[in-house]
Design an enzyme around this catalytic site. Structure first.
Site, short mmCIF file in Angstrom:
data_model
loop_
_atom_site.label_atom_id
_atom_site.label_comp_id
_atom_site.label_asym_id
_atom_site.label_seq_id
_atom_site.Cartn_x
_atom_site.Cartn_y
_atom_site.Cartn_z
CB SER A 64 -1.05 -0.12 1.40
OG SER A 64 -1.65 1.10 1.32
CE LYS A 110 -4.69 -0.17 0.51
NZ LYS A 110 -5.62 -0.73 1.44
CE LYS A 164 -3.94 3.49 2.18
NZ LYS A 164 -5.24 3.35 2.64
CG ASP A 200 -7.82 2.47 0.44
OD1 ASP A 200 -8.89 3.11 0.71
OD2 ASP A 200 -7.28 2.05 1.32
CD GLU A 215 -9.04 -0.84 0.58
OE1 GLU A 215 -8.18 -1.29 -0.26
OE2 GLU A 215 -8.74 -0.85 1.94
CG ASP A 258 -10.65 -0.63 4.80
OD1 ASP A 258 -10.87 -1.25 6.02
OD2 ASP A 258 -9.65 -0.24 4.58
CE LYS A 270 -7.46 -1.99 6.55
NZ LYS A 270 -7.31 -0.75 6.73
N GLY A 309 -4.28 -4.36 6.22
CA GLY A 309 -3.08 -3.91 6.96
C GLY A 309 -3.45 -2.76 7.73
O1 OSB Z 1 -7.00 1.80 4.18
O2 OSB Z 1 -5.94 0.12 4.33
C1 OSB Z 1 -6.10 1.16 4.71
C2 OSB Z 1 -3.01 2.40 6.68
C3 OSB Z 1 -3.60 3.16 7.44
C4 OSB Z 1 -4.94 3.26 7.57
C5 OSB Z 1 -5.62 2.75 6.64
C6 OSB Z 1 -5.16 1.90 5.47
C7 OSB Z 1 -3.90 1.73 5.53
C8 OSB Z 1 -3.05 0.80 4.67
C9 OSB Z 1 -1.79 0.19 5.23
O3 OSB Z 1 -3.33 0.63 3.52
C10 OSB Z 1 -1.67 -1.27 4.87
C11 OSB Z 1 -0.41 -1.87 5.24
O4 OSB Z 1 -0.39 -2.14 6.78
O5 OSB Z 1 0.46 -1.84 4.82
MG MG Z 2 -8.46 0.94 3.13
#
Ligand code: OSB
Ligand code: MG
Length: 373
Positions: A137, A163, A165, A191, A216, A241, A265, A293
């Site tokens: 991510s 992924k 952001k 995401d 996402e 999510d 999660k 995660g």
């Molecule tokens: O939306 O999945 C998410 C990290 C912080 C808050 C929200 C998210 C995330 C990640 C990190 O996408 C995933 C990871 O642990 O590598």
């Molecule tokens: Mg997410």
């Protein structure tokens, strides 16, 4: 299984680089860890995945600490449970929310149960895989070029899913740049962590041309109805999510057509029993799931890897190796990934499958309290 002692501790673990999502940034990770001991001396560690602030869900490190000491611990300490599946129901009666601290205690009880039974956690949960495909991510960068550079590295490292952001102002242009640089076969997704509304439907629909695996959680963190409206207008599957906080919400997603994929999660849904229920329901309804995660330490990561070994986890998880996040993790061996993007499920010993480095944790601890039955 009967819990005799529950210790809470907060550690500080600096991320190698700040991680930016649409709703906030994490740099110096505050982490709440639990140490559990049962009446026969079996022990286990678990992690509460809440952040410092309520930027992802209403839970935070401090509200979780309060919830565990005031309301959760008194319901589990000294009480006999035949099976860890009985724990979440005992925490739900007349007790709303606080899913992350509930999950931390519940998952810790599964770890203790695995230790007692002498089986790897992954097998106690019903996992069947020995290796799990891994994704990365990538946080929001200042420029499309900076993101392209990160994505190139990730592909070269072998990640099976990348992924990105996104947020308004850092979306179509950024994702297009990555698609052009990495080529049509690169496994990309986006995401948004709730950064959009239905008024942005036109902008989100432009992502359809970029052949993403999924988008996402584009809309509000607790929404299903508007996601259903959006999904009707998008070709790209929506993955939920934040909105999936229980089996009931996963059912609602399917009923409403609010999304086609679920990011599970365990910390977000109240632990492993709820995760297994969502997994089983999703398999029945042909909904792919994958394990998300929360920038966990190696302890939380062990829980995620164990869960992701279940057969319905058919898409790569956000299960990056320790070195992506930390100069040094709190477990040995650290989590690693093979050149072809796979993480190995540790099946050679009971419980978490990794050794918790208590000396390292002691060095990082900023507060600790011990609760007893
Ligand atoms: O939306 O999945 C998410 C990290 C912080 C808050 C929200 C998210 C995330 C990640 C990190 O996408 C995933 C990871 O642990 O590598
Ligand atoms: Mg997410």
């Amino acid at each position: 299984i009967r819990l005799e002692e529950l210790a809470l501790r907060e550690i500080r673990l600096p991320l190698k680089e700040p991680f930016r999502i649409s709703s906030g940034v994490v740099s110096d990770r505050r982490i709440l860890l639990l140490e559990l001991r049962d009446d026969e001396g079996a022990t286990g560690w678990s992690e509460c995945v809440a952040f410092d602030t309520p930027m992802y869900s209403p839970d935070t490190i401090d509200t979780s600490w309060l919830a565990i000491t005031e309301w959760i611990a008194p319901r589990v300490l000294g009480r006999s449970f035949g099976d860890p599946r009985e724990i979440l129901p005992a925490l739900e009666r007349d007790f709303r929310g606080h899913l992350m601290p509930k999950a931390a205690v519940e998952m810790g009880m599964w770890v203790v149960a695995a230790e007692r039974a002498g089986v790897p956690l992954a097998r106690l949960l019903g996992g069947t895989r020995t290796h799990i495909a891994t994704g990365i991510s990538l946080g929001i960068e200042r420029t499309p070029d900076a993101l392209v550079e990160k994505a190139r590295q990730a592909l070269a490292q072998g990640y099976r899913k990348i992924k990105l952001k996104i947020q308004p102002g850092a979306d179509v242009e950024y994702v297009t740049a990555v698609r052009e640089a990495l080529g049509p076969d690169a496994p990309l997704m986006a995401d948004a962590n709730n950064a959009y509304t239905l008024a942005d439907t036109h902008q989100l629909a432009r992502l359809d041309a970029l052949d993403l695996l999924m988008i996402e959680q584009p809309l509000a963190w607790d929404d299903l109805v508007q996601h259903a409206e959006l999904q009707r207008r998008l070709r790209t599957p929506i993955c939920l999510d934040e909105s999936i906080t229980s089996l009931d919400r996963a059912r609602d997603m399917v009923t409403l057509g609010a999304g086609r994929i679920v990011n599970i999660k365990p910390g977000r849904v109240g632990g492993f029993a709820a995760s297994l229920a969502i997994h089983d329901f999703s398999v029945q309804h042909s909904v792919p799931v994958w394990c998300g995660g929360m920038l966990e330490s190696g302890i939380g990561r062990a829980c995620n890897v164990a869960l992701a070994s279940l057969p319905g986890f058919t898409k790569p998880g956000d299960l990056s190796p320790s070195a992506r996040y930390w100069a040094r993790d709190v477990v040995t061996p650290e989590w690693t990934m093979s050149d072809d993007g796979m993480v190995t499920v540790p099946l050679d010993r009971p419980g978490l499958g990794v050794t918790v480095d208590v000396d390292r944790i002691d060095d990082l601890t900023v507060r600790r309290t011990v609760l007893r039955a």
